[in-house]
Design a protein around this motif. Structure first.
Motif, PDB file in Angstrom:
ATOM      1  N   HIS A   1       0.747  -1.195  -0.097  1.00 57.75           N
ATOM      2  CA  HIS A   1       0.030   0.031  -0.042  1.00 57.75           C
ATOM      3  C   HIS A   1       0.954   1.293  -0.012  1.00 57.75           C
ATOM      4  N   LEU A   2       0.730   1.976  -1.052  1.00 57.24           N
ATOM      5  CA  LEU A   2       1.711   3.014  -1.359  1.00 57.24           C
ATOM      6  C   LEU A   2       0.848   4.350  -1.192  1.00 57.24           C
ATOM      7  N   ASN A   3       1.327   5.461  -0.214  1.00 54.12           N
ATOM      8  CA  ASN A   3       0.700   6.811  -0.288  1.00 54.12           C
ATOM      9  C   ASN A   3       1.465   7.709  -1.387  1.00 54.12           C
ATOM     10  N   CYS A   4       0.841   7.733  -2.527  1.00 54.23           N
ATOM     11  CA  CYS A   4       1.754   8.713  -3.572  1.00 54.23           C
ATOM     12  C   CYS A   4       1.176  10.027  -3.413  1.00 54.23           C
ATOM     13  N   GLY A   5       1.117  10.631  -2.574  1.00 55.69           N
ATOM     14  CA  GLY A   5       0.771  12.103  -2.701  1.00 55.69           C
ATOM     15  C   GLY A   5      -0.200  12.469  -1.268  1.00 55.69           C
ATOM     16  N   THR A   6       0.714  12.977  -0.218  1.00 57.16           N
ATOM     17  CA  THR A   6      -0.293  13.524   1.090  1.00 57.16           C
ATOM     18  C   THR A   6      -0.881  14.773   0.445  1.00 57.16           C
ATOM     19  N   MET A   7      -2.158  15.139   0.811  1.00 55.29           N
ATOM     20  CA  MET A   7      -2.858  16.409   0.560  1.00 55.29           C
ATOM     21  C   MET A   7      -3.304  16.962   1.579  1.00 55.29           C
ATOM     22  N   ALA A   8      -4.048  18.087   1.287  1.00 56.45           N
ATOM     23  CA  ALA A   8      -4.949  18.978   2.504  1.00 56.45           C
ATOM     24  C   ALA A   8      -5.366  18.099   3.415  1.00 56.45           C
ATOM     25  N   MET A   9      -5.387  18.323   4.567  1.00 61.28           N
ATOM     26  CA  MET A   9      -6.427  17.796   5.771  1.00 61.28           C
ATOM     27  C   MET A   9      -5.721  16.362   6.020  1.00 61.28           C
ATOM     28  N   GLY A  10      -4.566  16.255   5.400  1.00 61.92           N
ATOM     29  CA  GLY A  10      -4.022  14.970   5.686  1.00 61.92           C
ATOM     30  C   GLY A  10      -4.490  13.711   4.949  1.00 61.92           C
ATOM     31  N   THR A  11      -5.089  14.087   3.794  1.00 58.98           N
ATOM     32  CA  THR A  11      -5.629  12.925   2.893  1.00 58.98           C
ATOM     33  C   THR A  11      -4.460  12.285   2.195  1.00 58.98           C
TER      34      THR A  11
ATOM     35  N   PHE B   1     -11.527  -0.384   0.471  1.00 55.36           N
ATOM     36  CA  PHE B   1     -10.927   1.078   0.783  1.00 55.36           C
ATOM     37  C   PHE B   1     -11.057   1.922  -0.329  1.00 55.36           C
ATOM     38  N   CYS B   2     -10.843   3.018   0.027  1.00 58.38           N
ATOM     39  CA  CYS B   2     -10.920   4.205  -0.902  1.00 58.38           C
ATOM     40  C   CYS B   2      -9.469   4.976  -1.240  1.00 58.38           C
ATOM     41  N   SER B   3      -9.453   5.764  -2.066  1.00 58.26           N
ATOM     42  CA  SER B   3      -8.287   6.633  -2.408  1.00 58.26           C
ATOM     43  C   SER B   3      -7.531   7.462  -1.309  1.00 58.26           C
ATOM     44  N   HIS B   4      -8.668   7.837  -0.518  1.00 59.25           N
ATOM     45  CA  HIS B   4      -8.144   9.554   0.175  1.00 59.25           C
ATOM     46  C   HIS B   4      -8.035   9.233   1.677  1.00 59.25           C
ATOM     47  N   ASP B   5      -8.782   8.187   2.142  1.00 60.66           N
ATOM     48  CA  ASP B   5      -8.751   7.974   3.613  1.00 60.66           C
ATOM     49  C   ASP B   5      -7.541   7.550   4.176  1.00 60.66           C
ATOM     50  N   LYS B   6      -7.213   8.432   5.072  1.00 60.39           N
ATOM     51  CA  LYS B   6      -6.009   8.058   5.902  1.00 60.39           C
ATOM     52  C   LYS B   6      -5.944   6.966   6.729  1.00 60.39           C
ATOM     53  N   SER B   7      -7.003   6.906   7.432  1.00 65.44           N
ATOM     54  CA  SER B   7      -7.163   5.978   8.565  1.00 65.44           C
ATOM     55  C   SER B   7      -7.322   4.472   7.920  1.00 65.44           C
ATOM     56  N   GLU B   8      -8.118   4.353   6.629  1.00 61.41           N
ATOM     57  CA  GLU B   8      -8.027   3.182   5.928  1.00 61.41           C
ATOM     58  C   GLU B   8      -6.760   2.678   5.435  1.00 61.41           C
ATOM     59  N   PHE B   9      -5.929   3.783   5.015  1.00 62.45           N
ATOM     60  CA  PHE B   9      -4.848   3.377   4.753  1.00 62.45           C
ATOM     61  C   PHE B   9      -3.583   3.059   5.691  1.00 62.45           C
ATOM     62  N   ASP B  10      -3.869   3.870   6.886  1.00 62.72           N
ATOM     63  CA  ASP B  10      -2.869   3.348   8.091  1.00 62.72           C
ATOM     64  C   ASP B  10      -3.125   1.922   8.425  1.00 62.72           C
ATOM     65  N   ARG B  11      -4.648   1.676   8.389  1.00 62.94           N
ATOM     66  CA  ARG B  11      -4.781   0.503   8.967  1.00 62.94           C
ATOM     67  C   ARG B  11      -4.334  -0.767   8.128  1.00 62.94           C
ATOM     68  N   LEU B  12      -4.431  -0.528   6.855  1.00 65.43           N
ATOM     69  CA  LEU B  12      -3.842  -1.575   5.644  1.00 65.43           C
ATOM     70  C   LEU B  12      -2.259  -1.701   5.866  1.00 65.43           C
ATOM     71  N   VAL B  13      -1.667  -0.426   5.918  1.00 63.26           N
ATOM     72  CA  VAL B  13      -0.237  -0.556   6.240  1.00 63.26           C
ATOM     73  C   VAL B  13       0.241  -1.523   7.347  1.00 63.26           C
ATOM     74  N   ALA B  14      -0.646  -1.103   8.360  1.00 60.29           N
ATOM     75  CA  ALA B  14      -0.012  -1.871   9.550  1.00 60.29           C
ATOM     76  C   ALA B  14      -0.387  -3.374   9.601  1.00 60.29           C
ATOM     77  N   VAL B  15      -1.242  -3.998   8.819  1.00 60.23           N
ATOM     78  CA  VAL B  15      -1.370  -5.287   8.854  1.00 60.23           C
ATOM     79  C   VAL B  15      -0.541  -5.798   7.706  1.00 60.23           C
ATOM     80  N   GLY B  16      -0.084  -5.025   6.932  1.00 58.90           N
ATOM     81  CA  GLY B  16       0.976  -5.324   5.640  1.00 58.90           C
ATOM     82  C   GLY B  16      -0.097  -6.134   4.870  1.00 58.90           C
TER      83      GLY B  16
END
Ligand SMILES: [Zn+2]
Length: 260
Positions: free
Chosen positions: A5-15, A245-260
């Motif tokens: 899971h890659l974050n290829c662009g942090t944006m406004a409001m931490g998305t 999961f969707c593209s811009h939700d940080k909590s979804e992203f963080d959860r998936l990175v955590a479980v690998g």
């Protein structure tokens, strides 16, 4: 299949700009969406004036190509990219992979080729068409059922574990990408919704939709809302089989990175 899971662009409001890098059984790599690329890190004006609203970090280390290198993988092994839609926050990195085949859903390709006045804000012609991107346009027909959704399976060069799931609404040809990892399905729902709450609570969904009047095709909000409801049902009824999961939700992203 190993999925990064890659974050290829942090944006406004931490998305975040949630992209997937998949190590396919044949040894090559698949990207789902490309995020922001090197071009716009170097020349932010390419993104137009709306960049002042979404305020992307444009940090070179967040580009897909640099993250692939950091993982010790070879960007040249990215032979295929599937895009959920053509908004610039999902496609600006395509130019970094000119050797890859880029799969796009046919109605989205048509929208990009012949944008309305409003769509010209979201589709950046200098990025979509000026880099010799090798487009592969996938038709809607020939699909099978997948958890109540129609799925497109004829993606040349990709294993049958990778499906395109049309989720129209955010744009004319918006589609999710489903991947059978061998340990359950992942469904990258793109911008079919914008926060996890939007598909678990009707009021939040309506709010999210109201927040994006410009970025929703004017004839499609009811389609988008219907798809959000269907995604909410998928989450509620099949969470043991499918991770949505969707593209811009940080909590979804963080959860998936955590479980690998
Ligand atoms: Zn987006």
């Amino acid at each position: 299949m190993k999925v990064h899971h890659l974050n290829c662009g942090t944006m406004a409001m931490g998305t975040v700009d949630h992209c997937l890098l998949v190590e396919l059984p044949a040894g090559d790599l698949l990207l789902v969406d490309s995020g922001f690329g090197l071009d716009c890190v170097r020349r932010p004006q390419l993104l137009g004036l709306t960049r002042h609203a979404i305020r992307p970090a444009l940090d070179e280390s967040e580009t897909a190509i640099r993250q692939i290198e950091t993982l010790g993988l070879d960007p040249k092994d990215v032979r295929n990219i599937v895009v959920t839609h053509l908004d610039y926050d999902h496609t600006s990195g395509l130019a970094d992979f000119p050797w890859a085949t880029v799969h796009v859903h046919a109605p989205e390709y048509r929208a990009g080729m012949h944008p309305t006045v409003i769509e010209r804000i979201r589709y950046r012609p200098d990025q979509l068409w000026a880099h010799g991107v090798q487009w592969r346009v996938n038709q809607l027909s020939g699909g099978d059922g997948w958890f109540g959704f129609e799925a497109v399976r004829d993606l040349p060069g990709l294993p049958e574990e990778v499906l395109v799931v049309p989720l129209l609404g955010h744009s004319r040809g918006h589609a999710g990408v489903a991947i059978d990892t061998g340990a359950g399905w992942l469904l990258h729902a793109g911008d079919a919704y914008t926060t996890g709450g939007a598909v678990s609570d009707g009021a939040a969904g309506a709010f999210a939709r109201a927040m994006h009047p410009v970025l929703t095709h004017p004839t499609l909000p009811s389609t988008q809302f219907r798809n959000m409801r269907r995604l909410a049902e998928l989450k509620a009824e099949h969470s043991d089989e499918v991770t949505v999961f969707c593209s811009h939700d940080k909590s979804e992203f963080d959860r998936l990175v955590a479980v690998g």
